[in-house]
Design a protein around this motif. Sequence first.
Motif, PDB file in Angstrom:
ATOM      1  N   PRO A  74       7.555   5.880   7.156  1.00 44.91           N
ATOM      2  CA  PRO A  74       7.779   5.933   5.712  1.00 44.91           C
ATOM      3  C   PRO A  74       6.978   7.040   5.022  1.00 44.91           C
ATOM      4  CG  PRO A  74       6.354   4.091   6.264  1.00 44.91           C
ATOM      5  CD  PRO A  74       6.691   4.760   7.559  1.00 44.91           C
ATOM      6  N   VAL A  75       7.573   7.640   3.995  1.00 45.61           N
ATOM      7  CA  VAL A  75       6.858   8.575   3.121  1.00 45.61           C
ATOM      8  C   VAL A  75       6.256   7.772   1.984  1.00 45.61           C
ATOM      9  CG1 VAL A  75       7.087  10.574   1.618  1.00 45.61           C
ATOM     10  CG2 VAL A  75       8.538  10.382   3.605  1.00 45.61           C
ATOM     11  N   PRO A  76       4.980   7.965   1.675  1.00 42.81           N
ATOM     12  CA  PRO A  76       4.341   7.106   0.667  1.00 42.81           C
ATOM     13  C   PRO A  76       4.685   7.470  -0.766  1.00 42.81           C
ATOM     14  CG  PRO A  76       2.766   8.664   1.539  1.00 42.81           C
ATOM     15  CD  PRO A  76       4.031   8.898   2.294  1.00 42.81           C
ATOM     16  N   LEU A  77       5.947   7.411  -1.152  1.00 42.12           N
ATOM     17  CA  LEU A  77       6.317   7.627  -2.550  1.00 42.12           C
ATOM     18  C   LEU A  77       6.115   6.339  -3.331  1.00 42.12           C
ATOM     19  CD1 LEU A  77       9.688   9.535  -2.097  1.00 42.12           C
ATOM     20  CD2 LEU A  77       7.426  10.491  -2.386  1.00 42.12           C
ATOM     21  N   LEU A  78       5.991   6.479  -4.652  1.00 43.54           N
ATOM     22  CA  LEU A  78       5.806   5.285  -5.469  1.00 43.54           C
ATOM     23  C   LEU A  78       7.160   4.630  -5.744  1.00 43.54           C
ATOM     24  CD1 LEU A  78       3.322   6.926  -7.944  1.00 43.54           C
ATOM     25  CD2 LEU A  78       2.749   5.308  -6.154  1.00 43.54           C
ATOM     26  N   VAL A 100      11.719   6.339   0.509  1.00 41.77           N
ATOM     27  CA  VAL A 100      10.517   6.038   1.293  1.00 41.77           C
ATOM     28  C   VAL A 100      10.874   5.887   2.767  1.00 41.77           C
ATOM     29  CG1 VAL A 100       8.791   4.270   1.721  1.00 41.77           C
ATOM     30  CG2 VAL A 100       9.232   5.021  -0.594  1.00 41.77           C
ATOM     31  N   VAL A 145       0.831  -1.203   0.000  1.00 41.19           N
ATOM     32  CA  VAL A 145       0.000   0.000   0.000  1.00 41.19           C
ATOM     33  C   VAL A 145       0.866   1.255   0.000  1.00 41.19           C
ATOM     34  CG1 VAL A 145      -1.638   1.341   1.362  1.00 41.19           C
ATOM     35  CG2 VAL A 145      -1.950  -1.114   1.092  1.00 41.19           C
ATOM     36  N   VAL A 146       1.886   1.288   0.864  1.00 44.61           N
ATOM     37  CA  VAL A 146       2.709   2.493   0.990  1.00 44.61           C
ATOM     38  C   VAL A 146       3.475   2.777  -0.291  1.00 44.61           C
ATOM     39  CG1 VAL A 146       4.713   3.488   2.151  1.00 44.61           C
ATOM     40  CG2 VAL A 146       2.910   2.417   3.479  1.00 44.61           C
ATOM     41  N   THR A 147       4.081   1.746  -0.886  1.00 44.29           N
ATOM     42  CA  THR A 147       4.962   1.982  -2.029  1.00 44.29           C
ATOM     43  C   THR A 147       4.224   1.918  -3.362  1.00 44.29           C
ATOM     44  OG1 THR A 147       5.507  -0.333  -2.300  1.00 44.29           O
ATOM     45  CG2 THR A 147       6.877   0.920  -0.792  1.00 44.29           C
ATOM     46  N   GLY A 148       3.021   1.371  -3.353  1.00 47.82           N
ATOM     47  CA  GLY A 148       2.280   1.215  -4.603  1.00 47.82           C
ATOM     48  C   GLY A 148       3.048   0.392  -5.626  1.00 47.82           C
TER      49      GLY A 148
END
Lengths: 211, 180
Positions: free
Chosen positions: A169-173, A161, A18-21
């Motif tokens: 974590p920062v939700p970057l792709l 991330v 979910v976080v990293t997509g």
Amino acid sequence: MSLAADLLAGVITGFTRVVTGAQARWIGCGPTAIQRIYFANHTSHADFALIWASLPGDLRVRTRPVAGADYWEKGRVRRYFIHEVLHAVLIERAGTTRTRDPIETIVAALEPGDSLIVFPEGTRNVSDEMLLPFKSGIYRVACRRPDVELVPVWMENLGRVLPKGEVIPVPLLCSINFGTPMRLVPGEEKQAFLGRARQALLDLAAAARPQ
Amino acid sequence: MTPYQKHTLLLTGGIFAVLIIASVVGWALKLRLAPERPHSVIDNLNARVKAWWLMVVVIGLALLAGKGGVIVLFAFASFTALREYATLVPTRRADHWVLLLCFFFFIPFQYFLIWIEWYGLYSILIPVYAFLVLPMIAAVRGDVRNFMQRSATIQWGLMITVYCLSYVPALLTLNIPGYA
């Protein structure tokens, strides 16, 4: 494996997705159930979780990360996590104090047919370089087990991330890319092999990036 | 029928009419020119028309749910837009806290302010306070490499993906006579 650890593993892989997509891109090989050593760039603790999350379930249970004992044996939380949840193979990195040769540990772990995840840079990369020089361990393992194929794995953005030393974590792709399997060529020298393996990972990185 | 109801009906009717015409045209084109084989232009057109249907339905549902629905929808849009943006721009490890604040403080707080209709603060939260605070936090981490560039990139990303987008639901708070 206990139920709690199983659940935790599920939560972590789900959370990572979910976080990293991230979608797994199998560029050079497919997710087939054969024995492999995945070697990847290392920028974050989330690396373990992302490789794990992108493997199909039947492969995941047979794939173990290789991690540094000096870091992971410190503290109860880390110990529980690395043994019960990740089922990692722990190696002693410091050459002077170790009691067991890490190569022996890794070769023994390959014995039952499990696949391994290794980070040949040896530590998390916090420099501006794309990839640190490889440690020689991957060459020595390849010499002992030339039959096991080595798959380069490039993970993009994970170091942003969850950088070293951060907790949230920062939700970057992100993206995770599996390259073409390689093997040790008979008679290949250490430096030549390490250079080839590192270049394979860099080429994969270049191929994975949008132009 | 009040003018408000009449106009709403006209608008919705108009949108649906245009979409239905577009769908029929796309379907007919596909049938006449490229039945059962791919055609890049027609398939692209049809995919876009479908995307518009989806957008209209989602925004319609959000409007039906009222102010809260629209705010949640646009907060989510801001989140995904900022995510795409931050993925592409070059940030450094020292920007980690800055990015965390953008995602987990400025997005929710900006939309919360719009929910409570505190115009005085939501109109300056990002262009004044975020612009001041974010470079400070980045500076505290001690990494000065490309500092101005990094600060500017993050500030403008936040401005476009959060501040500007948040003014769409903020329109709902306008007091237009006859359209309350």
